[in-house]
Design a protein around this motif. Structure first.
Motif, PDB file in Angstrom:
ATOM      1  N   ALA A  79       0.825  -1.213   0.000  1.00  0.00           N
ATOM      2  CA  ALA A  79       0.000   0.000   0.000  1.00  0.00           C
ATOM      3  C   ALA A  79       0.856   1.259   0.000  1.00  0.00           C
ATOM      4  O   ALA A  79       0.729   2.113  -0.883  1.00  0.00           O
ATOM      5  CB  ALA A  79      -0.932  -0.011   1.212  1.00  0.00           C
ATOM      6  N   TYR A  83       1.214   3.864  -3.158  1.00  0.00           N
ATOM      7  CA  TYR A  83       0.687   5.232  -3.090  1.00  0.00           C
ATOM      8  C   TYR A  83       1.801   6.276  -3.009  1.00  0.00           C
ATOM      9  O   TYR A  83       1.635   7.405  -3.480  1.00  0.00           O
ATOM     10  CB  TYR A  83      -0.305   5.376  -1.934  1.00  0.00           C
ATOM     11  CG  TYR A  83      -1.557   4.556  -2.160  1.00  0.00           C
ATOM     12  CD1 TYR A  83      -2.323   4.730  -3.302  1.00  0.00           C
ATOM     13  CD2 TYR A  83      -1.948   3.575  -1.254  1.00  0.00           C
ATOM     14  CE1 TYR A  83      -3.445   3.964  -3.543  1.00  0.00           C
ATOM     15  CE2 TYR A  83      -3.070   2.796  -1.479  1.00  0.00           C
ATOM     16  CZ  TYR A  83      -3.818   2.999  -2.628  1.00  0.00           C
ATOM     17  OH  TYR A  83      -4.930   2.221  -2.866  1.00  0.00           O
ATOM     18  N   THR A 118      -7.446   3.081  -9.400  1.00  0.00           N
ATOM     19  CA  THR A 118      -8.778   2.653  -8.975  1.00  0.00           C
ATOM     20  C   THR A 118      -8.822   1.135  -8.872  1.00  0.00           C
ATOM     21  O   THR A 118      -9.340   0.570  -7.899  1.00  0.00           O
ATOM     22  CB  THR A 118      -9.854   3.139  -9.971  1.00  0.00           C
ATOM     23  OG1 THR A 118      -9.754   4.555 -10.135  1.00  0.00           O
ATOM     24  CG2 THR A 118     -11.254   2.791  -9.488  1.00  0.00           C
ATOM     25  N   THR A 121      -6.695  -0.018  -5.919  1.00  0.00           N
ATOM     26  CA  THR A 121      -7.355   0.264  -4.639  1.00  0.00           C
ATOM     27  C   THR A 121      -8.533  -0.668  -4.418  1.00  0.00           C
ATOM     28  O   THR A 121      -8.834  -1.039  -3.273  1.00  0.00           O
ATOM     29  CB  THR A 121      -7.820   1.733  -4.585  1.00  0.00           C
ATOM     30  OG1 THR A 121      -6.689   2.582  -4.849  1.00  0.00           O
ATOM     31  CG2 THR A 121      -8.401   2.088  -3.231  1.00  0.00           C
ATOM     32  N   THR A 125      -8.722  -2.945  -1.139  1.00  0.00           N
ATOM     33  CA  THR A 125      -9.853  -2.797  -0.225  1.00  0.00           C
ATOM     34  C   THR A 125     -10.288  -4.161   0.295  1.00  0.00           C
ATOM     35  O   THR A 125     -10.597  -4.325   1.483  1.00  0.00           O
ATOM     36  CB  THR A 125     -11.035  -2.091  -0.916  1.00  0.00           C
ATOM     37  OG1 THR A 125     -10.607  -0.793  -1.354  1.00  0.00           O
ATOM     38  CG2 THR A 125     -12.224  -1.935   0.022  1.00  0.00           C
ATOM     39  N   PHE A 139      -9.636   2.655   2.845  1.00  0.00           N
ATOM     40  CA  PHE A 139      -9.593   2.031   1.521  1.00  0.00           C
ATOM     41  C   PHE A 139     -10.946   2.082   0.809  1.00  0.00           C
ATOM     42  O   PHE A 139     -10.994   2.272  -0.410  1.00  0.00           O
ATOM     43  CB  PHE A 139      -9.048   0.605   1.615  1.00  0.00           C
ATOM     44  CG  PHE A 139      -7.560   0.565   1.577  1.00  0.00           C
ATOM     45  CD1 PHE A 139      -6.872   0.481   0.380  1.00  0.00           C
ATOM     46  CD2 PHE A 139      -6.826   0.652   2.748  1.00  0.00           C
ATOM     47  CE1 PHE A 139      -5.489   0.479   0.342  1.00  0.00           C
ATOM     48  CE2 PHE A 139      -5.439   0.654   2.733  1.00  0.00           C
ATOM     49  CZ  PHE A 139      -4.766   0.570   1.522  1.00  0.00           C
ATOM     50  N   LEU A 142     -11.193   5.666  -0.283  1.00  0.00           N
ATOM     51  CA  LEU A 142     -10.231   5.960  -1.345  1.00  0.00           C
ATOM     52  C   LEU A 142     -10.655   5.329  -2.662  1.00  0.00           C
ATOM     53  O   LEU A 142     -10.505   5.941  -3.736  1.00  0.00           O
ATOM     54  CB  LEU A 142      -8.842   5.470  -0.939  1.00  0.00           C
ATOM     55  CG  LEU A 142      -7.715   5.783  -1.932  1.00  0.00           C
ATOM     56  CD1 LEU A 142      -7.587   7.275  -2.169  1.00  0.00           C
ATOM     57  CD2 LEU A 142      -6.389   5.195  -1.432  1.00  0.00           C
ATOM     58  N   PHE A 143     -11.185   4.112  -2.596  1.00  0.00           N
ATOM     59  CA  PHE A 143     -11.678   3.482  -3.825  1.00  0.00           C
ATOM     60  C   PHE A 143     -12.776   4.330  -4.458  1.00  0.00           C
ATOM     61  O   PHE A 143     -12.765   4.579  -5.672  1.00  0.00           O
ATOM     62  CB  PHE A 143     -12.203   2.076  -3.525  1.00  0.00           C
ATOM     63  CG  PHE A 143     -12.885   1.435  -4.708  1.00  0.00           C
ATOM     64  CD1 PHE A 143     -12.146   0.991  -5.791  1.00  0.00           C
ATOM     65  CD2 PHE A 143     -14.268   1.309  -4.750  1.00  0.00           C
ATOM     66  CE1 PHE A 143     -12.767   0.417  -6.904  1.00  0.00           C
ATOM     67  CE2 PHE A 143     -14.897   0.746  -5.841  1.00  0.00           C
ATOM     68  CZ  PHE A 143     -14.147   0.297  -6.919  1.00  0.00           C
TER      69      PHE A 143
END
Length: 201
Positions: A79, A83, A118, A121, A125, A139, A142-143
């Motif tokens: 992660a 990011y 996308t 993520t 998730t 998550f 963020l998604f």
């Protein structure tokens, strides 16, 4: 047997949890860019995101990911590493390449850039369901943020982009709470702020 030979050849080295640093860098950069996307501040403010994306959301978060590898935390390493690289790539894209893309294709280019994160993520998730409630919240939000921003760019839907901006602001606040909770609990040596553990992190 000599004293030297009797010494252990290696010892386990414990390092501090890099999670709060990674979450804080992610939250700060996400918050500022999302404020622009949501229309809370003018678009002309957007260049301030670049140094944040390079050094805090990017470099600091990438380093946090590498330290998560040292802690044998596959989820955290993947992660934060991704990011951190996202923010570095975003800053470099805006700085060096965005102006070179024909205006008619600019939204598609940005949309494709967002689409890959996308997708990433989305499956992260699912993996987050074995962490804690705070990370799951980060998550999921963020998604949705990436999804609406992607729709806004690829579908030419300005409203979707603004929704993505607002979702990004909420994502940043939840990530800041996660950073606050972990560093506070570690400093106090007890649970001061709950994170809602769901499984082994």
């Amino acid at each position: 047997m000599s004293e030297t030979a009797a010494r252990p050849t290696s010892t386990a080295v414990r390092i501090a949890d890099p999670g709060p640093l990674g979450l804080a860098g992610f939250a700060a950069t996400t918050f500022v860019l999302s404020a622009v996307n949501a229309g809370l501040v003018p678009k002309s403010v957007e260049p301030v995101v670049l140094p944040l994306a390079l050094f805090y959301g990017g470099l600091a978060q990438l380093l946090a990911g590498m330290w998560e590898f040292r802690k044998n935390n596959t989820f955290g390493a993947t992660a934060f590493g991704t990011y951190g690289a996202f923010w570095l790539a975003f800053a470099f894209y805006v700085w060096q390449f965005a102006a070179k893309i024909p205006p008619v294709d600019a939204a598609t280019a940005t949309g494709m850039f967002l689409l890959v994160f996308t997708i990433f993520t989305g499956y992260m998730t699912i993996a987050s369901l074995r962490t804690n409630a705070v990370l799951i919240g980060v998550f999921v939000l963020l998604f949705l943020t990436f999804l609406f921003l992607t729709i806004g760019e690829l579908g030419g839907a300005e409203g979707a982009g603004k929704i993505g901006g607002w979702l990004g602001l909420v994502t940043a606040v939840v990530a800041w709470y996660g950073s606050f909770a972990v560093v506070t609990n570690a400093t106090f040596g007890r649970t001061v702020l709950p994170t809602g553990a769901m499984g082994k992190r």
